[in-house]
Design a protein around this motif. Structure first.
Motif, PDB file in Angstrom:
ATOM      1  N   GLY A 152      -4.401 -11.391   5.193  1.00  0.00           N
ATOM      2  CA  GLY A 152      -5.152 -10.559   5.715  1.00  0.00           C
ATOM      3  C   GLY A 152      -4.596  -9.323   6.599  1.00  0.00           C
ATOM      4  O   GLY A 152      -5.213  -8.537   6.972  1.00  0.00           O
ATOM      5  N   ASP A 153      -3.513  -9.868   7.212  1.00  0.00           N
ATOM      6  CA  ASP A 153      -3.093  -8.876   8.746  1.00  0.00           C
ATOM      7  C   ASP A 153      -2.284  -7.914   7.708  1.00  0.00           C
ATOM      8  O   ASP A 153      -1.762  -7.989   6.725  1.00  0.00           O
ATOM      9  CB  ASP A 153      -1.914  -9.830   9.220  1.00  0.00           C
ATOM     10  CG  ASP A 153      -2.128 -10.764   9.974  1.00  0.00           C
ATOM     11  OD1 ASP A 153      -3.728 -10.894  10.455  1.00  0.00           O
ATOM     12  OD2 ASP A 153      -1.724 -11.674  10.598  1.00  0.00           O
ATOM     13  N   GLU A 154      -2.450  -6.811   8.363  1.00  0.00           N
ATOM     14  CA  GLU A 154      -1.827  -5.401   7.889  1.00  0.00           C
ATOM     15  C   GLU A 154      -0.462  -5.403   8.507  1.00  0.00           C
ATOM     16  O   GLU A 154       0.031  -5.691   9.815  1.00  0.00           O
ATOM     17  CB  GLU A 154      -2.585  -4.105   8.548  1.00  0.00           C
ATOM     18  CG  GLU A 154      -3.845  -3.890   7.890  1.00  0.00           C
ATOM     19  CD  GLU A 154      -4.620  -2.822   8.318  1.00  0.00           C
ATOM     20  OE1 GLU A 154      -5.220  -2.082   7.593  1.00  0.00           O
ATOM     21  OE2 GLU A 154      -4.778  -2.728   9.451  1.00  0.00           O
ATOM     22  N   ILE A 183      -0.701  -5.412   2.989  1.00  0.00           N
ATOM     23  CA  ILE A 183      -1.647  -6.249   3.689  1.00  0.00           C
ATOM     24  C   ILE A 183      -1.061  -7.944   3.143  1.00  0.00           C
ATOM     25  O   ILE A 183      -0.723  -8.186   1.864  1.00  0.00           O
ATOM     26  CB  ILE A 183      -3.069  -6.297   3.167  1.00  0.00           C
ATOM     27  CG1 ILE A 183      -3.762  -5.036   3.557  1.00  0.00           C
ATOM     28  CG2 ILE A 183      -3.948  -7.345   3.574  1.00  0.00           C
ATOM     29  CD1 ILE A 183      -4.888  -4.536   2.981  1.00  0.00           C
ATOM     30  N   LYS A 221       0.730  -1.294  -0.046  1.00  0.00           N
ATOM     31  CA  LYS A 221      -0.112   0.062   0.075  1.00  0.00           C
ATOM     32  C   LYS A 221       0.802   1.155  -0.164  1.00  0.00           C
ATOM     33  O   LYS A 221       0.346   2.112  -0.481  1.00  0.00           O
ATOM     34  CB  LYS A 221      -0.914   0.008   1.271  1.00  0.00           C
ATOM     35  CG  LYS A 221      -1.924  -1.252   1.237  1.00  0.00           C
ATOM     36  CD  LYS A 221      -2.968  -0.848   0.229  1.00  0.00           C
ATOM     37  CE  LYS A 221      -3.971  -1.951   0.245  1.00  0.00           C
ATOM     38  NZ  LYS A 221      -4.900  -1.963  -0.926  1.00  0.00           N
ATOM     39  N   TYR A 261      -1.287   3.835   6.331  1.00  0.00           N
ATOM     40  CA  TYR A 261      -0.110   2.868   5.427  1.00  0.00           C
ATOM     41  C   TYR A 261       1.147   3.803   5.221  1.00  0.00           C
ATOM     42  O   TYR A 261       2.271   3.338   5.452  1.00  0.00           O
ATOM     43  CB  TYR A 261      -0.545   2.460   4.216  1.00  0.00           C
ATOM     44  CG  TYR A 261      -1.588   1.292   4.609  1.00  0.00           C
ATOM     45  CD1 TYR A 261      -1.245   0.249   5.170  1.00  0.00           C
ATOM     46  CD2 TYR A 261      -3.006   1.236   3.895  1.00  0.00           C
ATOM     47  CE1 TYR A 261      -2.134  -0.908   5.348  1.00  0.00           C
ATOM     48  CE2 TYR A 261      -3.895   0.309   4.213  1.00  0.00           C
ATOM     49  CZ  TYR A 261      -3.400  -0.601   4.790  1.00  0.00           C
ATOM     50  OH  TYR A 261      -4.278  -1.885   5.137  1.00  0.00           O
TER      51      TYR A 261
END
Length: 329
Positions: A83-85, A69, A36, A120
């Motif tokens: 799916g974890d940031e 992500i 991101k 981000y």
């Protein structure tokens, strides 16, 4: 498919090229990340020029920092899930991994959970700047109340991180800048004193600020002729950490003066901290605690888009930024 930035030969920003690639599945201890934001560092400019601390293997990728992500994990990865940031902390060779891509592969040890309070772009900016300064000032120098810390190139991202960490530790940051143009910005950023080195006698001003004792620590990314002045501005048993070579001029050492004052010059880079698991975890905890308390804050100068990466590198090399340059994806 993902666009990744590569370069086939050393040179200016124009050698950076967009390459369409199929990103492989992660190996057992790797993580695949949809990016991101990317933090841009001086190290990557030096890497592009093949003028860094290790030789480039062509064709090469680049990039140390990113936020994004998790898209896939290796079979032996346990600390992260799809799916974890997450963010990346610089702790790998750019010959092995890079962050300049829409989808990237990273080693599990370099991945940290995304701080929830940050965007981000902010998260992509913090790890190089704060961990580099933490390693020298906290881990090694153990600065604290009563210490004065001289910070050349104070408007750089690492310089601003050093100002914040000095304040966080109870020390007094003395920011150096070439002219008075950024004086107020540096004071607003937490510098207790600002010295414009092209307008003021550096050594005399440091001695005035410290009541003639000198500063215990200098944290220098420049080198060149100014290092001699920094050493003269140190106290007895003072230490200058040099973590960059921005000056193209020869860096000379005043050996007799150093012997007389028992001063030290120590080379420093982020790998001392990020390359050791125990130290890396301590640094991450320190930075996260500082971010949560508000003592440490990201400072972003300007954002570019991924398509503008060449322009981002050109802007970096103009040396006019105040804080971090970030590229959004």
């Amino acid at each position: 498919m993902s666009r990744t930035i590569k370069f086939a030969q050393a040179g200016g920003p124009e050698v950076l090229e967009f390459v369409e690639t199929q990103v492989r599945a992660p190996a057992p201890h790797e993580v695949r990340i949809k990016v991101k934001a990317i933090g841009i560092n001086r190290a990557e400019s030096m890497w592009r020029l093949n003028d860094y601390i290790e030789p480039v293997k062509f064709p090469a990728g680049l990039g140390y920092e990113a936020a994004g992500i998790v898209d896939a994990i290796g079979s032996e990865v346990t600390g992260f899930g799809v799916g974890d940031e997450v963010n990346l902390i610089p702790s790998f060779s750019m010959n092995d991994y890079g962050t300049y891509g829409e989808v990237i592969i990273a080693p599990e040890h370099a991945v940290v959970k995304h701080p929830k309070s940050l965007s981000y772009a902010e998260a992509a900016s913090v790890w190089m700047m704060f961990v580099t300064a933490y390693g020298a000032l906290i881990e090694d120098a153990k600065i604290g109340e009563g210490d004065y810390v001289i910070i050349p190139a104070a408007s750089s991202s690492v310089g601003l991180a050093a100002i914040q960490i000095a304040n966080y530790a109870g020390a007094t940051p003395i920011a150096l800048t070439r002219t008075s143009g950024k004086r107020q910005q540096l004071l607003d950023a937490g510098a207790k004193h600002v010295i414009a080195t092209e307008e003021t006698d550096l050594v005399k001003e440091v001695m005035r600020i410290t009541d003639g004792k000198g500063a215990r620590i200098a944290f220098d990314p420049v080198g060149g002729p100014t290092l001699t002045k920094l050493l003269s501005a140190l106290s007895f048993n003072g230490t200058a950490y040099i973590y960059g070579a921005l000056s193209p001029e020869t860096t000379a050492l005043p050996v007799l003066d150093m012997i007389a004052k028992m001063t030290s010059v120590k080379a420093h880079n982020i790998w001392v901290t990020s390359g050791d698991e125990t130290r890396r975890k301590a640094a991450v905890e320190y930075v996260l605690t500082g971010l949560e308390s508000g003592a440490l804050k990201p400072v972003i100068d300007r954002e570019f888009t991924f398509d503008e990466m060449v322009d981002a590198h050109r802007y970096l090399e103009q040396n006019g930024q105040f804080g971090k340059i970030v590229v959004t994806v």
